[in-house]
Scaffold this motif. Structure first.
Motif, mmCIF file in Angstrom:
data_model
loop_
_atom_site.group_PDB
_atom_site.id
_atom_site.type_symbol
_atom_site.label_atom_id
_atom_site.label_comp_id
_atom_site.label_asym_id
_atom_site.label_seq_id
_atom_site.Cartn_x
_atom_site.Cartn_y
_atom_site.Cartn_z
ATOM 1 N N GLU A 20 0.849 -1.202 0.000
ATOM 2 C CA GLU A 20 0.000 0.000 0.000
ATOM 3 C C GLU A 20 0.885 1.254 0.000
ATOM 4 O OE1 GLU A 20 -2.399 0.674 3.490
ATOM 5 O OE2 GLU A 20 -4.099 1.265 2.236
ATOM 6 N N ALA A 21 1.925 1.217 0.839
ATOM 7 C CA ALA A 21 2.842 2.365 0.905
ATOM 8 C C ALA A 21 3.561 2.577 -0.431
ATOM 9 C CB ALA A 21 3.863 2.142 2.027
ATOM 10 N N ALA A 22 3.733 1.472 -1.179
ATOM 11 C CA ALA A 22 4.428 1.580 -2.476
ATOM 12 C C ALA A 22 3.474 1.980 -3.600
ATOM 13 C CB ALA A 22 5.096 0.248 -2.802
ATOM 14 N N GLY A 23 2.200 2.201 -3.249
ATOM 15 C CA GLY A 23 1.247 2.671 -4.265
ATOM 16 C C GLY A 23 0.370 1.590 -4.858
ATOM 17 N N TYR A 24 0.330 0.419 -4.215
ATOM 18 C CA TYR A 24 -0.504 -0.672 -4.735
ATOM 19 C C TYR A 24 -1.652 -0.996 -3.765
ATOM 20 C CZ TYR A 24 3.537 -1.160 -7.760
ATOM 21 O OH TYR A 24 4.550 -0.910 -8.641
ATOM 22 N N GLY A 25 -2.279 0.043 -3.258
ATOM 23 C CA GLY A 25 -3.361 -0.144 -2.306
ATOM 24 C C GLY A 25 -4.612 -0.695 -2.964
ATOM 25 N N CYS A 26 -5.477 -1.261 -2.153
ATOM 26 C CA CYS A 26 -6.764 -1.773 -2.638
ATOM 27 C C CYS A 26 -7.747 -1.698 -1.475
ATOM 28 C CB CYS A 26 -6.599 -3.210 -3.120
ATOM 29 S SG CYS A 26 -8.118 -3.974 -3.691
ATOM 30 N N LYS A 27 -8.850 -1.005 -1.734
ATOM 31 C CA LYS A 27 -9.830 -0.779 -0.673
ATOM 32 C C LYS A 27 -10.349 -2.116 -0.129
ATOM 33 C CE LYS A 27 -13.937 2.096 -0.192
ATOM 34 N NZ LYS A 27 -15.119 1.348 -0.488
ATOM 35 N N ASP A 28 -10.553 -2.184 1.151
ATOM 36 C CA ASP A 28 -11.155 -3.347 1.811
ATOM 37 C C ASP A 28 -10.291 -4.603 1.865
ATOM 38 O OD1 ASP A 28 -13.394 -1.839 2.297
ATOM 39 O OD2 ASP A 28 -14.462 -2.550 0.513
ATOM 40 N N VAL A 29 -9.039 -4.537 1.460
ATOM 41 C CA VAL A 29 -8.222 -5.756 1.516
ATOM 42 C C VAL A 29 -8.125 -6.277 2.952
ATOM 43 C CG1 VAL A 29 -5.822 -6.559 1.396
ATOM 44 C CG2 VAL A 29 -6.846 -5.473 -0.558
ATOM 45 N N LEU A 30 -8.004 -5.353 3.892
ATOM 46 C CA LEU A 30 -7.864 -5.794 5.284
ATOM 47 C C LEU A 30 -9.200 -6.121 5.936
ATOM 48 C CD1 LEU A 30 -5.000 -3.394 6.416
ATOM 49 C CD2 LEU A 30 -4.840 -5.782 5.726
ATOM 50 N N ASN A 31 -10.293 -5.725 5.282
ATOM 51 C CA ASN A 31 -11.636 -6.070 5.776
ATOM 52 C C ASN A 31 -12.479 -6.629 4.627
ATOM 53 O OD1 ASN A 31 -11.420 -4.915 8.546
ATOM 54 N ND2 ASN A 31 -11.005 -3.074 7.329
ATOM 55 N N PRO A 32 -12.116 -7.810 4.144
ATOM 56 C CA PRO A 32 -12.778 -8.316 2.930
ATOM 57 C C PRO A 32 -14.179 -8.866 3.164
ATOM 58 C CG PRO A 32 -11.173 -9.900 3.730
ATOM 59 C CD PRO A 32 -11.069 -8.706 4.624
ATOM 60 N N GLY A 33 -14.592 -9.053 4.444
ATOM 61 C CA GLY A 33 -15.893 -9.694 4.691
ATOM 62 C C GLY A 33 -15.864 -11.095 4.101
ATOM 63 N N ARG A 34 -16.876 -11.409 3.281
ATOM 64 C CA ARG A 34 -16.901 -12.753 2.683
ATOM 65 C C ARG A 34 -16.295 -12.784 1.289
ATOM 66 N NH1 ARG A 34 -20.650 -16.506 4.946
ATOM 67 N NH2 ARG A 34 -21.545 -15.690 6.862
ATOM 68 N N ARG A 35 -15.837 -11.608 0.833
ATOM 69 C CA ARG A 35 -15.268 -11.570 -0.523
ATOM 70 C C ARG A 35 -13.892 -12.243 -0.561
ATOM 71 N NH1 ARG A 35 -15.436 -5.482 -2.061
ATOM 72 N NH2 ARG A 35 -15.264 -5.349 0.196
#
Lengths: 204, 352
Positions: A20-35
């Motif tokens: 994420e710090a290197a610019g490859y973030g993705c929303k909800d990765v740490l809280n994926p729920g059932r996805r």
């Protein structure tokens, strides 16, 4: 798009923070729920969490372009992948451990309990030592305490569990840390993106 | 029956005048036991034949081609089934390949490389351009060149296989540790050499900058970069020194083929003069194998058995008409399926 396989658990979360710090973030990765799969159209990266021992398989077979796996897993399962960067996190050692008063019983095969039978066999084969390997899936330290085996081959981080069970490191087989790995074909077809990703994660 | 990929490869190799080498499924076991180090896997399916001799299901075709050549030069191709371990079980795998036996001069080397590159295009998506960011690459290396690079950096003989493994994994951090362990200077250059993946001309230029002492051993690749233009495959060629392969098998040029959409190498080959030499033949040899199962498992094979026309009948009269019309169409070269209408509907709905 770049697909990234992360190992479930603390190591994966730590490495995601680096990505994420290197610019490859993705929303909800740490809280994926059932996805199971998470995609960010802005960064054009897709993440999925898998069992740490499976990361190499996902990458080797191209389901993921890149992934993060411990050196212990790479040495044990030998997936055919490129090892692009040592992330210098999840640092520990692969060791032979036993009781402090251990004496090698040279008149018979050495009995070893481990989750890493290939690493253990390679190490002792290189010395010509005959061994009897007992594959266990957890609580490895119990084996020498109960006399199931003479020693264990396992990863050691702080050595706390060993000390609490009157065991000690007898020998270090090698250093272990998280590695950034890539599928060999993806590396060729997405060369610029994957090389840049490796560089941004500290690859030399 | 050959699928579309197999037909394309056959057409390609025959257009270069290569003759088809046909083989039986079995060979005497000793052919493989004596040449085990030339095989991708030493594990072989064996059985005792009715005359008591020990036979093996072929794990490889090249050994048979060289054995049968009897020391006579030739340009051959094959399309066969081989039996090798895969995912901890033996598997029946389709494999095509080209073997050029005789004097390995600049032309024959380049022709085989061109055939390898053109083989990749038989699988490649025609919608994607070959070359940079394209549909296929042929990765080239040279074992003599790699040896010269290692010697130039003073890598001890006993550590060369360790460094080869690090090159194969493009393990730059591992190379740093390796250099520290053996007191080798120039780790930055070695790391970059391992990471190289550049169009052949550019790659050779960079190689010359990073390791000038190895340049004389790059002559074979330099020649190739010139002659490849004649065959129209230059765009597909990449210098990649991580392509090391079986060091017992190859002795010069070595190459691998990758195609977009297939996660594994689909082709591997190179110069293998050591094998004919071991069989007492004075021939040189260069060739490659194409792993059709890897392609078909990943991107499938285009269907070529689909009929051009489907004629349905539902009573005696329409059956007769369909049969007559089918004869006319087949005579005109069309593929025609004639089927009972109700059964066709059932099978069509199942396919849907």
């Amino acid at each position: 798009m770049i697909s990234i396989a992360l190992p479930k658990g603390r190591l994966g979360e730590k490495v995601y923070a680096m990505l994420e710090a290197a610019g490859y973030g993705c929303k909800d990765v740490l809280n994926p729920g059932r996805r199971l799969v998470l995609y960010d159209p802005e960064t054009d990266v897709r993440y999925f969490w898998v069992k740490p021992t499976d990361v190499g398989i996902y990458v080797e077979r191209g389901a993921a372009d890149v992934g993060v796996a411990g050196k212990d897993i790479l040495d044990e399962y030998s997936p055919d992948v490129f090892e692009l960067a040592d992330l210098r996190t999840g640092v520990c050692r692969m060791c032979v451990c036993g009781k402090a008063d251990f004496v090698d019983p040279v008149d018979r095969p050495l009995r070893i309990a481990t989750k890493f039978p290939h690493i253990a066999r390679r190490f002792f084969d290189s010395r010509g030592r005959d061994v009897d390997i007992v594959k266990l899936h957890g609580s490895i330290e119990l084996a020498p305490v109960l006399g199931l085996t003479d020693v264990i081959v396992d990863i050691v981080e702080t050595g706390g569990t060993l000390r609490e069970n009157d065991l000690t490191v007898l020998e270090t087989i090698g250093d272990v840390s998280a590695r950034f790995i890539a599928n060999k074909v993806s590396y060729r077809f997405k060369n610029a993106e994957l090389s840049e990703m490796a560089r941004s994660l500290g690859g030399s | 029956m050959e699928n579309v990929y197999e037909q394309r490869l056959t057409g390609l190799y025959e257009s270069f005048g290569y003759s088809r080498f046909r083989t039986t499924k079995f060979e005497p076991y000793e052919l493989y036991s004596f040449n085990r180090d030339f095989l991708r896997s030493g594990r072989i399916i064996t059985f005792t034949d009715l005359d008591g001799s020990l036979k093996a299901l072929k794990p490889d075709i090249t050994l048979s081609v060289v054995k049968n050549s009897g020391g006579t030069p030739g340009k051959l191709y094959y399309l066969e089934t081989v039996y090798r371990p895969r995912d901890h079980r033996f598997a029946e795998l389709r494999q095509a390949g080209v073997e050029c036996l005789g004097t390995v001069d600049d032309y024959s080397l380049c022709e085989v490389v061109a055939l390898a590159a053109k083989s990749l295009l038989c699988f490649a998506d025609p919608g994607r351009a070959a070359g940079e960011g394209g549909s296929a690459f042929l990765l080239l290396s040279d074992l003599e060149l790699l040896g010269a690079v290692f010697d130039a950096f003073g890598v001890p003989d006993g550590a060369k296989s360790e460094l080869t493994a690090l090159f194969e994994a493009k393990n730059a951090d591992g190379i740093s540790s390796f250099c520290a362990k053996y007191g080798i200077e120039g780790a930055d250059s070695l790391r970059e050499l391992a990471r190289l993946f550049l169009p052949l001309d550019e790659g050779l230029k960079r190689l010359g900058e990073l390791c000038p002492a190895a340049v004389p051993k790059a002559e074979r690749l330099r020649e190739l970069s010139v002659t490849a233009e004649l065959f129209g495959v230059r765009e597909l060629l990449r210098l990649d020194l991580s392509t090391a392969g079986n060091l017992d098998y190859y002795n010069g040029l070595i190459f691998r083929g990758v195609v977009a959409g297939v996660p594994f190498n689909v082709l591997s080959g190179g110069q293998y003069d050591l094998l004919p030499a071991r069989m007492g033949s004075p021939l040189g040899a260069v060739g490659f194998a194409v792993y059709l199962d890897e392609v078909e498992n990943s991107i499938g094979a285009p269907v070529n058995a689909r009929p051009d026309e489907i004629l349905l009948y539902n009573d005696e009269k329409s059956l007769k008409n369909a049969a007559l019309r089918a004869n006319e169409l087949r005579a005109a070269g069309r593929k025609v399926l004639v089927m009972n209408e109700a059964e066709y509907e059932k099978s069509a709905s199942k396919r849907r």
